[in-house]
Write a protein that holds these residues in place. Structure first.
Motif, PDB file in Angstrom:
ATOM      1  N   HIS A  77       0.819  -1.218   0.000  1.00 25.54           N
ATOM      2  CA  HIS A  77       0.000   0.000   0.000  1.00 25.54           C
ATOM      3  C   HIS A  77       0.856   1.273   0.000  1.00 25.54           C
ATOM      4  CE1 HIS A  77      -3.127  -2.900   1.121  1.00 25.54           C
ATOM      5  NE2 HIS A  77      -4.016  -1.975   0.786  1.00 25.54           N
ATOM      6  N   GLY A  78       2.175   1.097   0.037  1.00 22.35           N
ATOM      7  CA  GLY A  78       3.068   2.265   0.016  1.00 22.35           C
ATOM      8  C   GLY A  78       3.082   3.047   1.316  1.00 22.35           C
ATOM      9  N   LYS A  79       2.738   2.397   2.419  1.00 26.78           N
ATOM     10  CA  LYS A  79       2.584   3.100   3.688  1.00 26.78           C
ATOM     11  C   LYS A  79       3.874   3.106   4.528  1.00 26.78           C
ATOM     12  CE  LYS A  79      -1.796   4.113   3.145  1.00 26.78           C
ATOM     13  NZ  LYS A  79      -2.806   3.700   4.130  1.00 26.78           N
ATOM     14  N   SER A  80       3.906   4.022   5.489  1.00 24.45           N
ATOM     15  CA  SER A  80       5.115   4.152   6.315  1.00 24.45           C
ATOM     16  C   SER A  80       5.353   2.922   7.185  1.00 24.45           C
ATOM     17  CB  SER A  80       5.033   5.406   7.187  1.00 24.45           C
ATOM     18  OG  SER A  80       3.897   5.314   8.024  1.00 24.45           O
ATOM     19  N   GLY A  81       4.286   2.142   7.429  1.00 21.35           N
ATOM     20  CA  GLY A  81       4.451   0.912   8.213  1.00 21.35           C
ATOM     21  C   GLY A  81       4.968  -0.258   7.399  1.00 21.35           C
ATOM     22  N   GLY A  82       5.198  -0.038   6.110  1.00 24.87           N
ATOM     23  CA  GLY A  82       5.702  -1.109   5.248  1.00 24.87           C
ATOM     24  C   GLY A  82       7.139  -1.461   5.561  1.00 24.87           C
ATOM     25  N   CYS A  83       7.587  -2.604   5.050  1.00 24.01           N
ATOM     26  CA  CYS A  83       8.925  -3.077   5.449  1.00 24.01           C
ATOM     27  C   CYS A  83      10.038  -2.181   4.913  1.00 24.01           C
ATOM     28  CB  CYS A  83       9.139  -4.534   5.063  1.00 24.01           C
ATOM     29  SG  CYS A  83       8.973  -4.885   3.320  1.00 24.01           S
ATOM     30  N   THR A  84       9.767  -1.356   3.901  1.00 17.90           N
ATOM     31  CA  THR A  84      10.750  -0.330   3.520  1.00 17.90           C
ATOM     32  C   THR A  84      10.084   1.051   3.515  1.00 17.90           C
ATOM     33  OG1 THR A  84      10.420  -0.292   1.114  1.00 17.90           O
ATOM     34  CG2 THR A  84      11.832  -2.029   1.968  1.00 17.90           C
ATOM     35  N   ALA A  85       8.992   1.167   4.271  1.00 18.18           N
ATOM     36  CA  ALA A  85       8.249   2.431   4.398  1.00 18.18           C
ATOM     37  C   ALA A  85       7.793   2.982   3.048  1.00 18.18           C
ATOM     38  CB  ALA A  85       9.079   3.468   5.156  1.00 18.18           C
ATOM     39  N   GLY A  86       7.555   2.071   2.111  1.00 17.69           N
ATOM     40  CA  GLY A  86       7.027   2.501   0.820  1.00 17.69           C
ATOM     41  C   GLY A  86       8.088   2.827  -0.214  1.00 17.69           C
ATOM     42  N   ARG A  87       9.332   2.608   0.134  1.00 16.61           N
ATOM     43  CA  ARG A  87      10.390   2.951  -0.834  1.00 16.61           C
ATOM     44  C   ARG A  87      10.608   1.856  -1.872  1.00 16.61           C
ATOM     45  NH1 ARG A  87      15.108   6.661   1.772  1.00 16.61           N
ATOM     46  NH2 ARG A  87      13.738   8.434   2.092  1.00 16.61           N
ATOM     47  N   GLU A 114      -6.997 -10.081   7.776  1.00 17.68           N
ATOM     48  CA  GLU A 114      -7.852  -8.920   8.022  1.00 17.68           C
ATOM     49  C   GLU A 114      -7.100  -7.887   8.866  1.00 17.68           C
ATOM     50  OE1 GLU A 114     -10.510  -9.008   6.236  1.00 17.68           O
ATOM     51  OE2 GLU A 114     -10.909  -6.928   6.882  1.00 17.68           O
ATOM     52  N   ALA A 115      -6.424  -8.386   9.880  1.00 15.70           N
ATOM     53  CA  ALA A 115      -5.666  -7.482  10.765  1.00 15.70           C
ATOM     54  C   ALA A 115      -4.549  -6.782   9.988  1.00 15.70           C
ATOM     55  CB  ALA A 115      -5.088  -8.266  11.937  1.00 15.70           C
ATOM     56  N   ALA A 116      -3.901  -7.526   9.085  1.00 15.36           N
ATOM     57  CA  ALA A 116      -2.794  -6.942   8.312  1.00 15.36           C
ATOM     58  C   ALA A 116      -3.311  -5.850   7.383  1.00 15.36           C
ATOM     59  CB  ALA A 116      -2.073  -8.028   7.522  1.00 15.36           C
ATOM     60  N   PHE A 117      -4.443  -6.098   6.735  1.00 20.30           N
ATOM     61  CA  PHE A 117      -5.013  -5.068   5.848  1.00 20.30           C
ATOM     62  C   PHE A 117      -5.482  -3.860   6.661  1.00 20.30           C
ATOM     63  CE2 PHE A 117      -4.779  -8.245   2.547  1.00 20.30           C
ATOM     64  CZ  PHE A 117      -4.619  -7.497   1.394  1.00 20.30           C
ATOM     65  N   ASN A 118      -5.999  -4.117   7.846  1.00 21.32           N
ATOM     66  CA  ASN A 118      -6.395  -2.989   8.706  1.00 21.32           C
ATOM     67  C   ASN A 118      -5.176  -2.152   9.109  1.00 21.32           C
ATOM     68  OD1 ASN A 118      -9.085  -3.624   8.604  1.00 21.32           O
ATOM     69  ND2 ASN A 118      -9.067  -4.809  10.520  1.00 21.32           N
ATOM     70  N   PHE A 119      -4.089  -2.870   9.434  1.00 18.85           N
ATOM     71  CA  PHE A 119      -2.846  -2.163   9.792  1.00 18.85           C
ATOM     72  C   PHE A 119      -2.389  -1.282   8.632  1.00 18.85           C
ATOM     73  CE2 PHE A 119       1.812  -2.037   9.446  1.00 18.85           C
ATOM     74  CZ  PHE A 119       2.129  -1.377  10.626  1.00 18.85           C
ATOM     75  N   ALA A 120      -2.411  -1.875   7.424  1.00 20.35           N
ATOM     76  CA  ALA A 120      -1.966  -1.129   6.235  1.00 20.35           C
ATOM     77  C   ALA A 120      -2.846   0.091   6.008  1.00 20.35           C
ATOM     78  CB  ALA A 120      -1.981  -2.046   5.016  1.00 20.35           C
ATOM     79  N   PRO A 172       6.694  13.203   2.114  1.00 24.10           N
ATOM     80  CA  PRO A 172       7.691  13.425   1.050  1.00 24.10           C
ATOM     81  C   PRO A 172       8.846  14.333   1.483  1.00 24.10           C
ATOM     82  CG  PRO A 172       5.473  13.682   0.172  1.00 24.10           C
ATOM     83  CD  PRO A 172       5.339  13.541   1.670  1.00 24.10           C
ATOM     84  N   ILE A 173       8.642  15.045   2.587  1.00 27.12           N
ATOM     85  CA  ILE A 173       9.717  15.904   3.072  1.00 27.12           C
ATOM     86  C   ILE A 173      10.954  15.077   3.453  1.00 27.12           C
ATOM     87  CG2 ILE A 173       9.273  15.987   5.586  1.00 27.12           C
ATOM     88  CD1 ILE A 173       9.412  19.122   5.212  1.00 27.12           C
ATOM     89  N   ASP A 174      10.719  13.791   3.744  1.00 23.20           N
ATOM     90  CA  ASP A 174      11.834  12.906   4.110  1.00 23.20           C
ATOM     91  C   ASP A 174      12.443  12.194   2.905  1.00 23.20           C
ATOM     92  OD1 ASP A 174      11.628  13.433   6.844  1.00 23.20           O
ATOM     93  OD2 ASP A 174       9.997  11.973   7.060  1.00 23.20           O
ATOM     94  N   ASN A 175      12.025  12.561   1.695  1.00 22.07           N
ATOM     95  CA  ASN A 175      12.497  11.827   0.513  1.00 22.07           C
ATOM     96  C   ASN A 175      14.003  11.897   0.288  1.00 22.07           C
ATOM     97  OD1 ASN A 175      10.015  10.871  -0.071  1.00 22.07           O
ATOM     98  ND2 ASN A 175       9.693  12.048  -1.940  1.00 22.07           N
TER      99      ASN A 175
END
Lengths: 350, 319
Positions: B82-92, B295-301, B309-312
Motif C-alpha cells: 500500500h506504500g505506507k510508512s508501516g511497510g517493510c521499507t516504508a514505501g520505498r 484482516e488485521a494486516a489489511f487494517n494495519f496497512a 515526502p519531506i523525508d524523501n
C-alpha cells in the motif's frame, strides 16, 4: 628527486595496507591483484601481509563479482575491488546502479554498502576506443554513489583511505598516467585525517581553473606558465564530483570573473558542463566571458598515433583560452614529447 | 521429516494471503507491480523448514512466498504494497523490494538474476566470518539465462561457499516459454552440476519430494560447506504480474494448465493429509485463524499513514 620521495602508486598501496590493518574483516579482490605486476604496483605486498582469504584474485566476471562484493558488504564485510580498466567494469553497471547505489535508500536506511571500487583510466599508447574512458560524469549522475577522482600524490592515499572507510559505495577513478607522479613524503596528508575534496591549490585573481585527475597536472603547468606573463590563475581541485564545496567555486569565479572547467571525459552532458551551468546560474553578473569546458570531443578515441595528436586538451588548450579571453597574445609551448605518453619512462605496452 | 500439517498450514497461509491481495488489487490502493506466488508456495515453505534466522535469504521479483515462508512480517508486507510508512521499507521499495532482517530475509530485488550475486556475496561473508549459517538464493528459470547466474555459481564453486541456489522453474518468462529460451535438452540442474555445484531436480509441487530434496541439499551445504542447487518444477496459476488469470491469451496450452492445476501443491498436501481424522477440523481452524490474521494486516496497512515526502532525501547516503 628528494630522499623522502614517494609516488602516487605507493600512496595508494599504503592506504590499502592501513585500511586492511584497521579493519580486520576487510577484503580486497580484483583480477591480477596478486600478480607479479600488482596492478601498477598499487597492491604490492597486500596478499603476503593479509593472506589469501582476504586478498584474492577472482574470476573474469565483472558483473557477478561486483554483486558478490555488494552482497558481502551488505552483510558487513568492508570490500575493496580493483579493475585494471574502467571499460571492462561496464559489465557490472547493473550491480552498481541497481543494487549498490540504491540499497541504503531503497531499504529505508536499514542496510549500507561499505564498498569501494577502484577503476583505472587508461590513455595513450593506442589504448583506443575501449581502454581509456573516463566516466566520472556517468557515475556522478547516479544518486547514492560517491565518486572520487584523485589528481595529486599528496592526497591520493588519504582520499583512498577515506573512500574505503566510508560506509557507502564509492567509485575511485584513478588515471593511469598519475601512478608514477612523485611527491615528497612530507607533503602527503595523513591517511586517517578527513580529506578536503575541494582545494584551492594556487591562488590567483585573473582566471579560475576547476580541474581534477590528470588534467590537474596540465592545469598546474598552465598556471605556472601564465604567471610569467602576469596572468594569475586560481587552480581549484575537485577531487570528488559528488562532494563539491560549491561556495569555493562561486567565490573564486566572482573574484576572477573568468573560468575554465576541465573534464577527462567527453564534455557533452558532463560534469564540466554541469559545473559550468551552475557557475552561469550563480555568477552570471560577474562573468566577463563564457565559461570554457576543456574535455574530449564527441567521438571515441581512435587508436592510431597519427589520429590522436589533438584528441586530449593539453597545456596549449589552456594558453589559447586564457590568452584569448584576457586579450593578450601569448605563445604556445612547443614540445618534442610524444603526445600519447605521460613521459619518457612510459614504454608501453599497457 | 517435518510435520506435514505445519507445511500445509504455511502453504495455505501464503495462498490465502496472495488471494486476498489479488481480490483487493482492483481497489487500486496497492499501486505497484505485484507478482503473486500462487501455485509456487510449497518450495519456500519446504526449504524454510530447515532454516533458522542465522540462515539468510535473497529473492527476486516474485518474492512474497519467500519472504513469508522465511518469517517475514505480514503486516509490513501488506503495508508495503500500500506504500505506507508501516511497510517493510516504508514505501520505498514496494512488492519487489522486500526485507525483514529480523527473520533473515535480507532482500528481494526486481532485476532478473541480480540478487544471485548478492546472495553469493552473503555466503562469502558467512565463510569469512566463520558463521555456521547458510544463504538461500531464490530465482526463476529466466534468471538462469543471465550471465550473473553462471558467474555466481562459478565463484561459489571455486570458493566453496555455503549457499543453496533454489530455482523455481515455472517454465515461463512473462509469456515466453522455455522452448524459445533454452535448448530442449537443457536441464538447469545438470548445467549447475557441470559447473561443479551439487544438484537436485524435483517436482516442486510434490510435498514429500520437495521436502526430501530440500533437506538433502541443505544438509549437504551445512556438512560440506559447499554450494548446492535444487531445480523445482512448478507453475504459476495466474498472470506474470498482477492479480488475474490470463489463460484467455492462450500462451500456455489448455491441457498444460489443467495438468498443473491438478498438481497444485495445496491439493497435494490435502490428499496426503486426508486420511488424518483430525484434518478437516485442523483445516477449518487454521483457515479461520489465517483469515483473521489477513484482516488485521489489511487494517494495519489501511491505518498506517503515508510517509512525508519531506523525508524523501533521507538515506541517500549512509553515515
Amino acid at each position: 628527486m628528494p630522499n623522502n620521495s614517494t609516488s602516487f602508486a605507493t600512496q595508494l598501496q599504503k592506504a590499502q595496507h592501513h585500511a586492511m590493518q584497521n579493519d580486520p574483516g576487510m577484503i580486497c579482490m580484483g583480477l591480477g591483484i596478486d600478480d607479479p605486476k600488482a596492478i601498477f604496483g598499487t597492491t604490492s605486498g597486500l596478499q603476503t601481509a593479509f593472506g589469501q582469504s582476504r586478498v584474492f584474485d577472482m574470476p573474469t566476471a565483472e558483473n557477478a563479482m561486483t554483486g558478490i562484493g555488494v552482497g558481502a558488504a551488505i552483510a558487513g564485510t568492508r570490500v575493496l575491488m580493483t579493475h585494471q580498466r574502467v571499460d571492462f567494469f561496464l559489465l557490472a553497471m547493473d550491480q552498481l546502479v541497481n543494487n549498490a547505489a540504491k540499497w541504503h535508500y531503497m531499504f529505508n536506511g536499514q542496510m549500507s554498502v561499505p564498498l569501494t571500487i577502484r577503476l583505472i583510466v587508461g590513455r595513450g599508447w593506442g589504448q583506443g576506443p575501449t581502454h581509456q574512458q573516463s566516466l566520472q560524469s556517468w557515475f556522478s549522475h547516479i544518486p547514492g554513489l560517491k565518486v572520487v577522482v584523485p589528481g595529486l600524490t599528496d592526497n591520493a592515499g588519504q582520499l583512498l583511505y577515506d573512500a574505503i572507510m566510508d560506509n557507502n559505495p564509492t567509485i575511485f577513478l584513478e588515471h593511469r598516467w598519475l601512478h608514477n607522479q612523485i611527491a615528497s613524503e612530507d607533503e602527503c596528508q595523513p591517511l586517517t585525517e578527513q580529506p578536503r575534496h575541494t582545494r584551492i591549490l594556487r591562488e590567483g585573481e585573473d582566471y579560475t581553473i576547476i580541474s581534477n585527475s590528470y588534467m590537474l597536472s596540465e592545469a598546474l603547468q598552465a598556471q605556472k606558465y601564465m604567471q610569467q606573463f602576469g596572468i594569475q590563475c586560481e587552480v581549484i581541485e575537485i577531487a570528488s564530483p559528488t562532494n563539491i564545496d560549491w561556495h569555493v567555486l562561486y567565490q573564486s569565479v566572482k573574484k576572477s570573473r573568468r573560468c575554465i572547467v576541465t573534464d577527462m571525459g567527453h564534455t557533452f552532458c558532463s560534469l564540466a558542463s554541469e559545473i559550468a551551468n551552475r557557475i552561469y546560474s550563480e555568477c552570471f553578473q560577474s562573468l566577463l566571458c563564457p565559461v570554457t569546458t576543456l574535455g574530449l570531443p564527441h567521438y571515441p578515441e581512435p587508436t592510431s598515433y597519427g589520429l590522436t595528436p589533438d584528441y586530449y586538451p593539453n597545456i596549449n588548450s589552456f594558453i589559447q583560452t586564457i590568452s584569448g579571453n584576457c586579450g593578450v597574445d601569448i605563445a604556445r609551448i612547443t614540445t618534442t614529447q610524444h603526445h600519447d605518453i605521460p613521459g619518457e619512462w612510459f614504454k608501453g605496452p599497457f | 521429516m517435518p510435520d506435514l500439517k505445519e507445511v500445509y498450514f504455511q502453504t495455505l497461509r501464503i495462498r490465502k494471503i496472495e488471494e486476498a491481495i489479488a481480490e483487493r488489487y482492483s481497489e487500486q490502493k496497492m499501486r505497484c507491480p505485484t507478482h503473486l506466488s500462487i501455485g509456487q508456495e510449497l518450495v519456500p515453505v519446504a526449504i524454510s523448514q530447515y532454516l533458522t534466522t542465522r540462515d539468510k535469504a535473497y529473492s527476486s521479483h516474485r518474492a512474497h512466498a519467500h519472504y513469508l515462508a522465511k518469517g517475514g512480517d505480514l503486516s509490513k508486507l501488506i503495508a508495503e504494497l500500500h506504500g505506507k510508512s508501516g511497510g517493510c521499507t516504508a514505501g520505498r521499495g514496494g512488492s519487489m523490494h522486500l526485507s525483514d532482517l529480523d527473520c533473515g530475509f535480507i532482500a528481494s530485488t526486481a532485476i532478473v538474476g541480480n540478487s544471485i550475486p548478492l546472495a553469493t556475496g552473503n555466503a562469502l561473508h558467512q565463510q569469512l566470518s566463520q558463521s555456521d549459517g547458510i544463504t538461500i538464493s531464490y530465482f526463476g528459470d529466466g534468471a538462469t539465462e543471465e550471465g550473473a547466474f553462471y558467474e555466481s555459481l562459478n565463484f561459489a564453486t571455486v570458493r566453496s561457499l555455503p549457499i543453496l541456489y533454489a530455482c523455481e522453474n515455472n517454465q515461463y518468462s512473462v509469456y515466453s516459454p522455455l522452448s524459445v529460451r533454452q535448448p530442449a535438452s537443457r536441464s538447469i540442474a545438470k548445467l549447475a552440476a557441470e559447473i561443479g555445484v551439487k544438484s537436485f531436480s524435483v517436482d516442486g509441487n510434490d510435498p514429500q519430494r520437495v521436502l526430501e530434496a530440500s533437506q538433502a541439499a541443505i544438509e549437504f551445504i551445512r556438512k560440506e560447506r559447499k554450494p548446492a542447487l535444487v531445480e523445482y518444477f512448478t507453475y504459476r496459476h495466474r498472470e506474470h504480474c498482477g492479480p488475474n488469470f490470463d489463460d484467455e491469451l492462450n500462451y500456455r496450452e489448455a491441457h498444460e494448465v489443467e495438468e498443473w492445476l491438478a498438481n497444485d501443491p495445496l491439493k497435494n498436501l490435502q490428499k496426503l493429509l486426508s486420511s488424518d481424522s483430525d484434518f478437516s477440523h485442523f483445516q477449518a481452524r487454521v483457515s479461520e485463524q489465517i483469515t483473521q490474521e489477513i484482516e488485521a494486516a489489511f487494517n494495519f496497512a489501511s491505518s498506517s499513514p503515508f510517509g512525508d515526502p519531506i523525508d524523501n532525501e533521507r538515506y541517500i547516503y549512509a553515515k
